[in-house]
Scaffold this motif. Sequence first.
Motif, mmCIF file in Angstrom:
data_model
loop_
_atom_site.group_PDB
_atom_site.id
_atom_site.type_symbol
_atom_site.label_atom_id
_atom_site.label_comp_id
_atom_site.label_asym_id
_atom_site.label_seq_id
_atom_site.Cartn_x
_atom_site.Cartn_y
_atom_site.Cartn_z
ATOM 1 N N GLU A 165 0.312 14.393 -15.096
ATOM 2 C CA GLU A 165 -0.943 14.383 -15.980
ATOM 3 C C GLU A 165 -1.886 13.230 -14.924
ATOM 4 O OE1 GLU A 165 -3.793 15.751 -18.279
ATOM 5 O OE2 GLU A 165 -1.985 16.283 -18.644
ATOM 6 N N ARG A 166 -1.221 12.245 -14.585
ATOM 7 C CA ARG A 166 -2.016 11.323 -13.518
ATOM 8 C C ARG A 166 -1.202 10.794 -12.654
ATOM 9 N NH1 ARG A 166 -5.560 13.287 -15.919
ATOM 10 N NH2 ARG A 166 -7.035 12.141 -17.640
ATOM 11 N N ILE A 167 -1.557 11.382 -11.283
ATOM 12 C CA ILE A 167 -0.689 10.956 -9.924
ATOM 13 C C ILE A 167 -0.638 9.444 -9.685
ATOM 14 C CG2 ILE A 167 -2.720 11.135 -8.372
ATOM 15 C CD1 ILE A 167 0.956 12.679 -7.865
ATOM 16 N N ARG A 168 -1.664 8.861 -10.499
ATOM 17 C CA ARG A 168 -1.495 7.269 -10.200
ATOM 18 C C ARG A 168 -0.523 6.498 -11.086
ATOM 19 N NH1 ARG A 168 -5.588 4.923 -7.148
ATOM 20 N NH2 ARG A 168 -7.117 6.204 -6.409
ATOM 21 N N ARG A 169 0.112 7.023 -12.035
ATOM 22 C CA ARG A 169 0.772 6.494 -12.894
ATOM 23 C C ARG A 169 2.200 6.119 -12.231
ATOM 24 N NH1 ARG A 169 -0.196 9.983 -18.317
ATOM 25 N NH2 ARG A 169 -2.219 9.152 -18.842
ATOM 26 N N GLU A 170 2.761 4.961 -12.344
ATOM 27 C CA GLU A 170 4.137 4.567 -11.932
ATOM 28 C C GLU A 170 5.345 5.496 -11.960
ATOM 29 O OE1 GLU A 170 6.465 2.919 -9.207
ATOM 30 O OE2 GLU A 170 4.267 2.366 -9.652
ATOM 31 N N GLU A 171 5.230 6.211 -13.026
ATOM 32 C CA GLU A 171 6.353 7.165 -13.196
ATOM 33 C C GLU A 171 6.282 8.331 -12.228
ATOM 34 O OE1 GLU A 171 3.812 7.900 -16.794
ATOM 35 O OE2 GLU A 171 4.335 5.969 -15.654
ATOM 36 N N ALA A 172 4.804 8.772 -12.000
ATOM 37 C CA ALA A 172 4.523 9.860 -10.997
ATOM 38 C C ALA A 172 4.951 9.365 -9.713
ATOM 39 C CB ALA A 172 3.223 10.306 -10.969
ATOM 40 N N VAL A 173 4.421 8.431 -9.486
ATOM 41 C CA VAL A 173 4.849 7.754 -8.040
ATOM 42 C C VAL A 173 6.051 7.541 -7.497
ATOM 43 C CG1 VAL A 173 4.337 5.540 -6.502
ATOM 44 C CG2 VAL A 173 2.605 6.422 -7.946
ATOM 45 N N GLU A 174 6.989 7.215 -8.607
ATOM 46 C CA GLU A 174 8.342 7.028 -8.407
ATOM 47 C C GLU A 174 9.044 8.194 -8.144
ATOM 48 O OE1 GLU A 174 12.128 5.455 -7.763
ATOM 49 O OE2 GLU A 174 9.871 4.405 -7.806
ATOM 50 N N GLN A 175 8.554 9.340 -8.976
ATOM 51 C CA GLN A 175 9.197 10.752 -8.719
ATOM 52 C C GLN A 175 8.820 11.130 -7.404
ATOM 53 O OE1 GLN A 175 7.160 12.833 -12.129
ATOM 54 N NE2 GLN A 175 9.088 13.532 -12.746
ATOM 55 N N ILE A 176 7.859 10.944 -6.654
ATOM 56 C CA ILE A 176 7.470 11.205 -5.413
ATOM 57 C C ILE A 176 8.277 10.476 -4.485
ATOM 58 C CG2 ILE A 176 5.757 11.496 -3.567
ATOM 59 C CD1 ILE A 176 3.806 12.189 -6.111
ATOM 60 N N ARG A 177 8.227 9.201 -4.747
ATOM 61 C CA ARG A 177 9.261 8.280 -4.087
ATOM 62 C C ARG A 177 10.546 8.705 -3.754
ATOM 63 N NH1 ARG A 177 8.123 3.657 -6.302
ATOM 64 N NH2 ARG A 177 6.329 3.137 -5.011
ATOM 65 N N GLN A 178 11.097 9.342 -4.907
ATOM 66 C CA GLN A 178 12.446 9.511 -4.898
ATOM 67 C C GLN A 178 12.609 11.036 -3.990
ATOM 68 O OE1 GLN A 178 13.761 10.103 -8.708
ATOM 69 N NE2 GLN A 178 13.544 7.897 -9.361
ATOM 70 N N LEU A 179 11.706 11.678 -3.667
ATOM 71 C CA LEU A 179 11.892 12.961 -2.935
ATOM 72 C C LEU A 179 11.741 12.553 -1.354
ATOM 73 C CD1 LEU A 179 9.017 15.062 -4.527
ATOM 74 C CD2 LEU A 179 11.344 15.316 -4.769
ATOM 75 N N LEU A 189 -7.204 11.969 -6.893
ATOM 76 C CA LEU A 189 -7.279 11.121 -5.887
ATOM 77 C C LEU A 189 -5.710 10.675 -5.886
ATOM 78 C CD1 LEU A 189 -10.565 9.037 -5.897
ATOM 79 C CD2 LEU A 189 -10.021 10.509 -4.215
ATOM 80 N N VAL A 190 -5.087 10.747 -4.675
ATOM 81 C CA VAL A 190 -3.766 10.131 -4.485
ATOM 82 C C VAL A 190 -3.988 8.967 -3.944
ATOM 83 C CG1 VAL A 190 -1.785 10.392 -2.960
ATOM 84 C CG2 VAL A 190 -3.092 12.541 -3.688
ATOM 85 N N PRO A 191 -3.038 7.820 -4.838
ATOM 86 C CA PRO A 191 -3.122 6.412 -4.582
ATOM 87 C C PRO A 191 -2.356 5.801 -3.225
ATOM 88 C CG PRO A 191 -1.340 6.794 -6.012
ATOM 89 C CD PRO A 191 -2.188 8.349 -5.894
ATOM 90 N N LYS A 192 -2.749 4.795 -3.034
ATOM 91 C CA LYS A 192 -2.170 4.185 -1.842
ATOM 92 C C LYS A 192 -0.631 4.130 -1.894
ATOM 93 C CE LYS A 192 -2.617 -0.122 1.211
ATOM 94 N NZ LYS A 192 -3.188 -1.407 1.315
ATOM 95 N N SER A 193 -0.125 3.874 -3.115
ATOM 96 C CA SER A 193 1.134 3.829 -3.251
ATOM 97 C C SER A 193 2.002 5.188 -2.441
ATOM 98 C CB SER A 193 1.703 3.476 -4.478
ATOM 99 O OG SER A 193 0.974 4.479 -5.258
ATOM 100 N N ILE A 194 1.257 6.285 -2.869
ATOM 101 C CA ILE A 194 2.030 7.364 -2.181
ATOM 102 C C ILE A 194 1.456 7.742 -0.837
ATOM 103 C CG2 ILE A 194 1.803 9.945 -2.560
ATOM 104 C CD1 ILE A 194 1.658 9.344 -5.558
ATOM 105 N N LEU A 195 0.311 7.626 -0.546
ATOM 106 C CA LEU A 195 -0.138 7.558 0.849
ATOM 107 C C LEU A 195 0.743 6.871 1.969
ATOM 108 C CD1 LEU A 195 -4.091 7.259 0.402
ATOM 109 C CD2 LEU A 195 -2.734 9.540 0.632
ATOM 110 N N GLU A 196 1.374 5.765 1.658
ATOM 111 C CA GLU A 196 2.310 5.059 2.523
ATOM 112 C C GLU A 196 3.618 5.432 2.606
ATOM 113 O OE1 GLU A 196 1.525 1.023 0.802
ATOM 114 O OE2 GLU A 196 -0.239 0.858 2.172
#
Length: 324
Positions: A63-77, A90-97
């Motif tokens: 629902e919100r790409i900025r939420r930590e659970e969403a960031v963690e899902q993408i990090r695990q990929l 808007l994609v947060p810096k935590s994902i952009l990096e």
Amino acid sequence: MNIVFMGTPDFAVPSLEMLLDNHYPVKAVVTQPDRPKGRKRTLTPPPVKQAAELRGLPVLQPERIRREEAVEQIRQLEPDLIVTAAYGQLVPKSILELPRYGCINVHASLLPKYRGGAPIQHAILRGEKVTGVTIMYMAEGLDTGDMISRVEVPITDDDTAGTLFDKLSLAGAELLKRTLPDLLAGKVQAVPQDHEQATLAPNIRREDERIDWSRPANELYNQIRGLNPMPGAFTTWNGQVLKIWASRKPEGAGPGAALGGIAGERDHAAAPGTVLKALPEGLEVATGQGSLWLTVIQPAGKKAMDVAQVLRGTNLPEGTILGQ
């Protein structure tokens, strides 16, 4: 190498399919949640989700790409590259990096012009003759990243937002195909945007849809085609919404030629919004500068239809003033 693709509407589908058809390793797709659509408000998956599931890809819909659970899902990929196209958040810096090759975006304008969520509509609304697609590295700002590649696409007088949408989606996929080999080989030289030249293309608001008949006919022609097929320009008639889906280009020969003039250039002293002629070929309506011939309209509670169909079942006399 792992690629994560992020996109939502039809515009993004050709870019996703290009990656898959050219055997790029797309590990997962991130898209917006299913939303209610239509009069029955049926929960409907976005086009990118439908395309991804047809190809057997995992789909994430935070629902919100900025939420930590969403960031963690993408990090695990463990993405090495993230490709986005009209994702819608808007994609947060935590994902952009996260990815070593960066995050790139397929944007439907010639940046820095028309940053934002509705670049295709705004290009037509403002009477542009040329637009295009820019592939850029994503930054924290709204479409502010360095530009990698671009391609120009002409806007014809007959283009609507719908036809231009289709052209740009295909142009974007082709540009992505040409850009990726050099990007992955470290050969691209990204160019910073000139932020002083930036213009914005925010999402269409309700007030952008309402026709102001005091504006020149050319501007209204662009408004009507720039909002077709969604959400549509409108005026009012008998206190109800009247959608306007198509009109004749004011400078071109149209129904007005049969009246001894050129459509859109007829002199008149009537108040803006006045119906000057009501013919099967169209409604000639006074504007702040010239007149405009409406050809496809949609009365409240009915489907869109040619003016001839409307006139067969409805009394719309000359002298009627729209927009009141």
